[in-house]
Design an enzyme around this catalytic site. Structure first.
Site, PDB file in Angstrom:
ATOM      1  N   LYS A   1       2.632  -3.659  -3.110  1.00 22.07           N
ATOM      2  CA  LYS A   1       3.172  -3.164  -1.835  1.00 22.07           C
ATOM      3  C   LYS A   1       4.023  -4.256  -1.194  1.00 22.07           C
ATOM      4  CE  LYS A   1       1.606  -0.948   2.487  1.00 22.07           C
ATOM      5  NZ  LYS A   1       0.463  -0.513   3.305  1.00 22.07           N
TER       6      LYS A   1
ATOM      7  N   SER B   1       0.580   4.466   4.885  1.00 19.30           N
ATOM      8  CA  SER B   1       1.832   3.773   4.712  1.00 19.30           C
ATOM      9  C   SER B   1       2.106   3.316   3.282  1.00 19.30           C
ATOM     10  CB  SER B   1       1.861   2.541   5.618  1.00 19.30           C
ATOM     11  OG  SER B   1       0.875   1.605   5.235  1.00 19.30           O
TER      12      SER B   1
ATOM     13  N   SER C   1      -4.138   3.866   5.359  1.00 18.03           N
ATOM     14  CA  SER C   1      -2.954   3.728   4.507  1.00 18.03           C
ATOM     15  C   SER C   1      -3.214   3.571   3.020  1.00 18.03           C
ATOM     16  CB  SER C   1      -2.121   2.540   4.968  1.00 18.03           C
ATOM     17  OG  SER C   1      -1.300   2.947   6.020  1.00 18.03           O
TER      18      SER C   1
HETATM   19  N1  GLN Z   1      -1.133   5.952   9.745  1.00 18.46           N
HETATM   20  C1  GLN Z   1      -1.748   4.907  10.486  1.00 18.46           C
HETATM   21  C2  GLN Z   1      -0.750   4.264  11.409  1.00 18.46           C
HETATM   22  O1  GLN Z   1       0.353   4.674  11.406  1.00 18.46           O
HETATM   23  C3  GLN Z   1      -2.399   3.917   9.593  1.00 18.46           C
HETATM   24  C4  GLN Z   1      -1.428   3.053   8.894  1.00 18.46           C
HETATM   25  C5  GLN Z   1      -2.107   2.025   8.057  1.00 18.46           C
HETATM   26  O2  GLN Z   1      -3.266   2.169   7.682  1.00 18.46           O
HETATM   27  N2  GLN Z   1      -1.388   0.964   7.808  1.00 18.46           N
HETATM   28  O3  GLN Z   1      -1.049   3.383  12.128  1.00 18.46           O
END
Ligand code: GLN
Length: 491
Positions: A78, A158, A182
């Site tokens: 990532k 994400s 995410s």
């Molecule tokens: N979807 C969540 C957010 O937008 C979690 C994102 C994540 O876990 N990095 O904050």
């Protein structure tokens, strides 16, 4: 000839040791698959030169019988993990062409164990999002499509690039980070396994920070066993991260296949949402039956503060983000947009460098931390967080070993379909996952079946602190019953 890009990590590892093929051949097969799959936009940077060099070095070690636990295994990383000498952007314009002079601890440990880097994977900008649509590199396309439809779906976020790449055979496994879901949500959307370990299990050093008290690294893999193998290499105490915990890293793989007989599995009643799709409800029930058939006992439990988790998360996470992202000021690294004075240069750089969702979070975070509002919002959210944690502790104290919940409230949705007018619509994706980050617990998402349109759906298991092993044992029971899900290749 077997397709080298559809092997499990465990099979590839064993075949490399038997010399059925070389690490270089395995890497070449993946580089070729990546080239053919650019339409998915999973990689934001391919690193074939590094990959070939690392694979050659792995072949030498394999030849000498000095193979590490991940020797010759090609992985995707990532773009939130700093990789020495390799561009790292968090998929934000503000980092521009930042090339870190250091390696994140998690990736350093993967290379230490012999893994090969194929490239950097797409993600939502600074990991803020649930669909990979906030990336400065554009959205990732989910390799899964609805039956009879060519509509492009999101892979979740994400870590959307990680999920898509693993599901499409563009790497054997991948790293992800999980602040509110995410890893688990995209894993569920792509029909693969993803685990967010206990907070403190993996070092955060060298990982671009979003919300430091919630961020955890974890693996994506095609099977539960593969996730266990990867997590072992990623885990461990790191003096460079004061929140990383100094306790032994178990042989997670040994937990795969271990009996779950007699385990008490909590079914939290607050997760039965009004208007939850019948398919999700059915999947959840079926998952419980599978665990019961394996000898576990299901008990209804209550986590009364669940409904406050999402609103509290969307105070705590932006608050920490606004502070973490203060460092991107156009001075030290990345994008700089000149102005008449230094303040204007800051303003221009930040306005130009951050995307809309990141700007929204910075503004919310700054607001909830500001003098007049700190107590009303931030402090209160922290108190709610303690209550959420206590809900889980009370259940575990009553002998519950783990909880079973759906991973997501729906299957993958279309690109551009959600969150356009109302960001909360997107935030609701995290309804089943954020509680786990708020409580610092481990959570695994395992594919458990498909919806009526042929899209994968996942279940989540939530464990006691530092008891990822139980999650691997239980996760494998679900995996065995549901079978492996693979998307039909159209790209
Ligand atoms: N979807 C969540 C957010 O937008 C979690 C994102 C994540 O876990 N990095 O904050």
């Amino acid at each position: 000839m077997t397709d080298l890009t559809s092997l499990t990590l465990a099979d590839a590892r064993d075949a490399l040791k038997r010399k059925s093929f070389s690490a270089s051949e395995l890497t070449e097969a993946h580089l070729a698959a990546m080239e053919k799959a650019r339409v998915l936009n999973a990689y934001v940077l391919e690193t074939p030169d590094e990959a070939r060099m690392m694979a050659q070095a792995a072949d030498i070690r394999l030849g000498k019988g000095e193979a590490g636990p991940l020797e010759g295994i090609p992985l995707g990383i990532k773009d939130l993990f700093a990789t020495k000498g390799v561009r790292t952007t968090a998929c934000s314009k503000i980092l521009g062409n930042f090339v870190p002079p250091y390696e994140s601890t998690v990736t350093a440990q993967l290379w230490r164990d012999g893994a090969v880097m194929l490239g950097k994977l797409n993600n939502d900008e600074f990991a803020m999002g649930s669909s990979n649509e906030t990336s400065a590199f554009g959205p990732v396309v989910n390799p899964w499509r609805r039956e009879g439809s060519e509509a492009k779906l999101v892979p979740g976020g994400s870590s959307g690039g990680s999920a898509a790449a693993v599901a499409a055979g563009l790497c054997v496994g991948a790293t992800g980070t999980d602040t509110g879901g995410s890893i688990r949500q995209p894993a569920a959307f792509a029909g693969i396994t993803g685990i967010k370990p206990t907070y403190g299990r993996c070092s955060r050093w060298g990982t671009v920070a979003f919300a430091s008290s919630l961020d955890q690294a974890g693996p994506f893999a095609r099977t539960v066993r593969d996730a266990a193998i990867l997590l072992r290499s990623m885990s461990g105490h790191d003096p460079k991260d004061t929140t990383s915990v100094d306790r032994p890293v178990p042989d997670f793989e040994a937990a795969v296949g271990r009996s779950v007989k007699g385990m008490k599995i909590g079914i939290p009643k607050e997760y039965r949402l009004d208007g939850m799709p019948a398919e999700i409800e059915k999947l959840w029930g079926r998952g419980g039956e599978w665990l019961k058939a394996a000898g576990a006992e299901l008990v209804e439990v209550s986590l009364p503060h669940t409904k406050y988790a999402l609103p509290a998360y969307y105070i705590v996470a932006p608050a920490e983000a606004s502070s973490n992202l203060a460092r991107y000021d156009g001075v030290r690294y990345g994008l700089r947009v000149p102005g008449r004075n230094v303040i204007e240069m800051y303003e221009n750089s930040r306005a130009e460098g951050f995307g809309a969702e990141v700007r929204r979070r910075i503004m919310i975070g700054t607001y909830v931390l500001s003098a007049g509002y700190y107590d009303a919002y931030y402090l209160r959210a922290q108190k709610v967080r303690t209550l959420i944690k206590k809900d889980f502790e009370d259940c575990f104290a009553k002998g519950v070993h783990a909880m079973l919940t759906p991973a997501t409230p729906s299957a993958a949705f279309g690109i551009g379909e959600k969150g356009g007018a109302d960001p909360v619509e997107m935030y609701l994706n995290d309804i089943f996952t954020v509680t786990v980050n708020m409580a610092g617990l481990p959570g695994i998402a395992v594919p458990a079946g498909k919806d009526a349109q042929g899209l994968p759906l996942g279940l989540q298991l939530i464990g006691r602190p530092f008891d990822e092993e139980t999650l691997f044992s239980l996760g494998e029971v679900i995996e065995q019953a549901a079978g492996r899900l693979t998307p039909a290749k159209w790209w």
